[in-house]
Write a protein that holds these residues in place. Structure first.
Motif, PDB file in Angstrom:
ATOM      1  N   SER A  33       1.134  -0.927  -0.076  1.00  0.00           N
ATOM      2  CA  SER A  33       0.265  -0.047  -0.223  1.00  0.00           C
ATOM      3  C   SER A  33       0.972   0.689  -0.128  1.00  0.00           C
ATOM      4  CB  SER A  33      -1.115  -0.214   1.131  1.00  0.00           C
ATOM      5  OG  SER A  33       0.208  -0.312   2.322  1.00  0.00           O
ATOM      6  N   LYS A  34       0.187   2.259  -0.091  1.00  0.00           N
ATOM      7  CA  LYS A  34       0.821   3.789  -0.014  1.00  0.00           C
ATOM      8  C   LYS A  34       1.709   3.639   1.442  1.00  0.00           C
ATOM      9  CE  LYS A  34      -0.311   6.293  -3.979  1.00  0.00           C
ATOM     10  NZ  LYS A  34      -1.844   7.231  -4.493  1.00  0.00           N
ATOM     11  N   ALA A  35       1.289   3.542   2.089  1.00  0.00           N
ATOM     12  CA  ALA A  35       1.006   3.607   3.349  1.00  0.00           C
ATOM     13  C   ALA A  35       2.627   3.001   3.798  1.00  0.00           C
ATOM     14  CB  ALA A  35       0.523   3.665   4.197  1.00  0.00           C
ATOM     15  N   GLU A  36       2.430   1.452   3.055  1.00  0.00           N
ATOM     16  CA  GLU A  36       3.558   0.965   3.275  1.00  0.00           C
ATOM     17  C   GLU A  36       4.729   1.580   2.810  1.00  0.00           C
ATOM     18  OE1 GLU A  36       1.957  -3.908   4.441  1.00  0.00           O
ATOM     19  OE2 GLU A  36       1.558  -2.510   2.087  1.00  0.00           O
ATOM     20  N   PHE A  37       4.732   1.352   2.046  1.00  0.00           N
ATOM     21  CA  PHE A  37       6.268   2.515   0.526  1.00  0.00           C
ATOM     22  C   PHE A  37       6.405   3.714   1.696  1.00  0.00           C
ATOM     23  CE2 PHE A  37       3.934   0.604  -3.244  1.00  0.00           C
ATOM     24  CZ  PHE A  37       5.589  -0.171  -4.086  1.00  0.00           C
ATOM     25  N   ASP A  38       5.330   4.497   1.878  1.00  0.00           N
ATOM     26  CA  ASP A  38       5.996   5.984   2.976  1.00  0.00           C
ATOM     27  C   ASP A  38       6.174   4.635   4.235  1.00  0.00           C
ATOM     28  OD1 ASP A  38       5.572   7.791   3.245  1.00  0.00           O
ATOM     29  OD2 ASP A  38       3.659   8.115   4.813  1.00  0.00           O
ATOM     30  N   LEU A  39       6.066   3.839   4.822  1.00  0.00           N
ATOM     31  CA  LEU A  39       7.067   3.436   6.225  1.00  0.00           C
ATOM     32  C   LEU A  39       8.569   3.312   6.006  1.00  0.00           C
ATOM     33  CD1 LEU A  39       6.492   2.972   9.187  1.00  0.00           C
ATOM     34  CD2 LEU A  39       5.470   0.274   8.394  1.00  0.00           C
ATOM     35  N   VAL A  40       8.397   2.449   4.403  1.00  0.00           N
ATOM     36  CA  VAL A  40       9.734   1.782   4.370  1.00  0.00           C
ATOM     37  C   VAL A  40      10.595   3.271   3.760  1.00  0.00           C
ATOM     38  CG1 VAL A  40      11.255   1.067   2.882  1.00  0.00           C
ATOM     39  CG2 VAL A  40       9.525   0.002   3.444  1.00  0.00           C
ATOM     40  N   LEU A  41      10.236   4.519   3.459  1.00  0.00           N
ATOM     41  CA  LEU A  41      11.360   5.188   2.926  1.00  0.00           C
ATOM     42  C   LEU A  41      11.321   5.764   4.357  1.00  0.00           C
ATOM     43  CD1 LEU A  41       9.888   6.637  -0.650  1.00  0.00           C
ATOM     44  CD2 LEU A  41      11.114   5.003  -0.298  1.00  0.00           C
ATOM     45  N   LYS A  42      10.411   5.799   4.975  1.00  0.00           N
ATOM     46  CA  LYS A  42      10.866   6.941   6.315  1.00  0.00           C
ATOM     47  C   LYS A  42      11.489   6.297   7.463  1.00  0.00           C
ATOM     48  CE  LYS A  42       6.232   8.419   7.286  1.00  0.00           C
ATOM     49  NZ  LYS A  42       4.889   8.672   8.030  1.00  0.00           N
ATOM     50  N   THR A  43      11.805   4.566   8.047  1.00  0.00           N
ATOM     51  CA  THR A  43      12.902   3.876   8.436  1.00  0.00           C
ATOM     52  C   THR A  43      13.792   3.826   7.077  1.00  0.00           C
ATOM     53  OG1 THR A  43      10.369   2.582   8.548  1.00  0.00           O
ATOM     54  CG2 THR A  43      13.223   1.491   9.114  1.00  0.00           C
TER      55      THR A  43
END
Lengths: 333, 436
Positions: A33-43
């Motif tokens: 999901s977009k939120a998962e992409f987001d979490l990977v990039l943030k991490t």
């Protein structure tokens, strides 16, 4: 930092709520999901901060064991995973089954059972056959991380490419990303298509039709919204990102293309052609580069090139993924 | 004490060879059908065992023109004995064994081994198919006259296409006076390349090398042209593509002596079965698309496709528990064939009698060389019978297959309709009547 966070949430995840990582394995990014992409990039961004410290080591994965199991030769991906694991204080074992063992008789499943008996927490797999990590995931209690399977997927490469673009452009949505070269036989291309389109970028594939996915040429189009442009000048026009793929030299005897000379004349990225992209366009290559085949040597380290940064970011992104997959709650082995 | 007659009482008799569909009884004596129809039991009640069927379907035992029994040479995968058990459980009473054994069935001595082993071990009639070329190598003709003399009912290098057009032309010419079909596995291997599943949307997403529909179509086109030129009989094995069906249709219109078969899996599964890299769904030719399925069904209904054949291809667990690209292609098909196909009947896509025709009278017409009266329930026909409960719902559990091959993409699938009993030569070779 807070400003960056704000931009990120606006641009990647409109519904930007906090999410927890729930995936046990990292097999592909087709279901992100977009939120998962987001979490990977943030991490990854947090991991990159660790890499800027004088002592690049944190105890996040202390006591965990990670095995790399590479059925295909690789220098940078394997090294990148190994460094990422060590930076997080995990123990790493490297297994390199003889390439001749990918024949009937030497069983991937047997090898996984052995690793399981050793109590490994995660297995990073590179394999010449599409789907091998899926087979592994069915037979392992450890987390399986796909480090490239056949023509199918190279999810960590796509995530590090997305991170690298995001880091510079501060957005991904609506960017024009041109993937130039042999996408038919490229797991990097497949994963980047899914990744970039998954966050709203516009992907264009360029190359001779014999080197583009066959079903794109003919009846069935598996990637809605991507553009196919065999004319390199039209493809590069207005590009924000130009991603050049390695041309496997054996392709020239495969009947898929006449020879390297013809390829260079019509599909090599040179300065003149790159000038058709936007003035601030980024130049990427997953490596290793065939100098003066798919890319003119002068471009490899030009100011627009982020090829070295891709390598550096690869470590941060793989730290992030290892941490998310086996560092959190999801580590009941 | 064994009684001399067996009466199947009060079933729905479907004998598609004679377009009969009637509630009634079938009476068997001496391995033959001696009477059938409404009230037939009444005049035969003396010295008879009676089986009450309460409306279950009584139909000719199925005839499979295409299966792999693996013996001699690959007894880990299947033997004639286990294959025949599985066939009986699937309602089959005559099965034609493909010659890709070790050694291949390219000599009278191998055919005679198969015949002797079948006589000893098999519950059902096993008819051998001989090789087209020596050693299935595609270079020199096999001794087809000798093979026909030893009982071959057709010739095939199945698994390997006859790739060389010149050899195929000579094989058709040479076999023509024998009146037996050359059965070709139509795939142009230069177009298959390393293809492992249907080339298309799914193969692209999965990164699996694709085998395009044109690999089949090109060779079907070639073979129909060669059959037309020679006037010989070519039979297209396991047709899978819409384009292939259309080529056969056009050839039949021109009067070419071509017949064709389709398998239950190509009729009922698409390339989506390969999602998640399920090696159980790896098969040659590969599972295609819904549009291909619709074309196959149309071909069955308009007569372009003459018969249904299982291409029963048992493999060991190890053969399949591998990376998709290494797993061996093939599906263990006997024990699910009918139930899978009934989904097409339940969906209204093909009529029950037409389906049963393609599994009995249709293939029987291809076996006229045997001189046996197969595929019908008429008087004096061999008492080969399948008894079917079309409404019995069950879940496929491949672990209990009688075949050694547990390789089925239908494992875990809920199906409606089941073979409840099979009678071969007047004797029960499978019987689950009364069981749930």
């Amino acid at each position: 930092m807070s400003n960056m966070e704000k931009e990120r949430s606006e641009l990647l995840t409109e519904e930007s709520e906090q999410i927890n990582w729930t995936k046990k394995h990292l097999l592909d990014i087709d279901d992100f999901s977009k939120a998962e992409f987001d979490l990977v990039l943030k991490t990854a961004s947090a991991m990159k901060e660790i890499l800027s410290r004088p002592i690049k080591k944190v105890p996040a994965l202390r006591g965990k064991t990670i095995a790399t199991l590479f059925y295909e030769p690789s220098t940078r991906t394997r090294g990148s995973f190994e460094l990422a694991a060590k930076n997080l204080s995990a123990d790493v074992i490297n297994l390199t089954p003889a390439s001749s063992s990918i024949v009937k008789g030497e069983s991937l499943i047997d090898t996984l059972h052995t690793l399981q008996a050793m109590g490994v927490n995660a297995v990073v797999i590179r394999h010449s056959m599409a789907g091998a990590p899926y087979l592994a995931a069915k037979h392992a209690r450890a987390s399986i991380i796909n480090a490239g399977d056949g023509w199918h997927a190279h999810p960590t490469q796509a995530l590090l490419d997305m991170y690298t673009v995001y880091e510079q452009k501060k957005r991904l949505k609506d960017l024009k990303v041109v993937i130039l070269g042999d996408s038919r036989h490229s797991r990097v291309a497949r994963s980047n298509i899914l990744g970039f389109t998954g966050v709203g970028a516009k992907v264009t594939l360029c190359g001779p039709l014999t080197l583009l996915p066959p079903s794109i040429n003919y009846k069935y189009h598996p990637y809605p919204g991507i553009e196919i442009e065999p004319d390199i000048q039209k493809a590069l026009n207005g590009a924000d990102v130009v991603m050049v793929l390695r041309l496997q030299k054996e392709r020239q005897h495969s009947g898929l293309m006449p020879d390297i000379r013809e390829y260079k004349n019509h599909y090599q990225l040179n300065r003149q052609r790159f000038a058709l992209a936007k003035p601030d366009a980024m130049l990427m290559h997953p490596g290793p580069v065939n100098e003066n085949v798919e890319i003119e040597p002068e471009l490899i380290r030009c100011p627009a090139s982020v090829i070295d940064r891709q390598v550096a970011n690869g470590i941060a992104v793989r730290m992030a993924l290892l941490y998310l997959v086996i560092g959190g709650k999801n580590d009941e082995i | 004490m064994m009684k001399s007659k067996l009466i199947l009482k009060d079933g729905l008799i479907i004998d598609p060879a004679r377009s009969i569909e009637v509630r009634g009884d079938v009476v068997i004596e001496g391995g033959k059908i001696i009477d059938s129809g409404p009230g037939a039991a009444a005049s035969h009640s003396e010295n008879a065992d009676v089986v009450e069927l309460n409306g279950m379907i009584i139909t000719p035992g199925f005839i499979d023109m295409h299966c792999h029994l693996r013996e001699p040479g690959f007894e880990d995968k299947e033997t004639i004995k286990t294959g025949s058990l599985a066939a009986a459980a699937g309602g089959f009473t005559t099965i034609c064994a493909m010659p890709n054994t070790q050694p291949p069935a390219d000599s009278a001595s191998t055919l005679s081994f198969i015949a002797q082993t079948s006589t000893r071990d098999s519950l059902v009639r096993v008819l051998p198919i001989g090789c087209v070329t020596a050693g299935r190598a595609g270079r020199e003709l096999a001794p087809m006259i000798e093979l026909a003399g030893a009982g071959a009912v057709g010739f095939s290098d199945d698994g390997s296409p006859v790739g060389d057009a010149w050899i195929m032309l000579r094989a058709l010419e040479y076999s023509k006076p024998l009146g037996l079909p050359i059965i070709n596995h139509c795939e142009d291997l230069s177009l298959v390349a390393n293809g492992q599943m249907n080339e298309g949307k799914i193969s692209t997403l999965l990164g699996i090398p694709g085998n395009p529909s044109i690999s089949e179509e090109v060779m079907i086109a070639r073979d129909t042209i060669l059959a037309e030129y020679t006037g010989a009989w070519v039979h297209i094995a396991h047709i899978s593509t819409a384009g292939g069906v259309e080529i056969v249709r056009q050839a039949k219109r021109r009067g070419v002596r071509v017949t064709a078969e389709a398998t239950p899996h190509h009729l009922c599964l698409t390339e989506y079965a390969v999602m998640d890299y399920d090696s159980m769904a790896r098969v040659n030719p590969p599972l295609r698309t819904q549009a291909d399925i619709e074309a196959l069904i149309e071909g069955l209904n308009d007569g372009t496709i003459d018969i249904i054949a299982t291409d029963h291809a048992p493999h060991t667990a190890d053969d399949k528990a591998q990376e998709f690209g290494l797993a061996l292609p093939g599906i263990s098909g006997f024990e699910t064939a009918l139930a899978v196909l009934l989904s097409l009947v339940h969906a209204g896509k093909i009529k029950m009698a037409d389906l049963l025709y393609k599994m009995s009278a249709g293939p029987a017409a291809m076996l006229s060389s045997t001189g046996l009266k197969l595929g019908t329930l008429e008087k004096r026909a061999v008492a080969d019978i399948a008894i079917i409960d079309p409404d019995h719902e069950w879940t496929v559990d491949s672990s209990v297959f009688l075949s050694k091959g547990k390789n089925s993409p239908f494992h875990g699938t809920r199906l409606k309709g089941k073979v409840k009993a099979t009678i071969a030569g007047g004797k029960f070779v499978f019987n689950e009547i009364g069981k749930n």
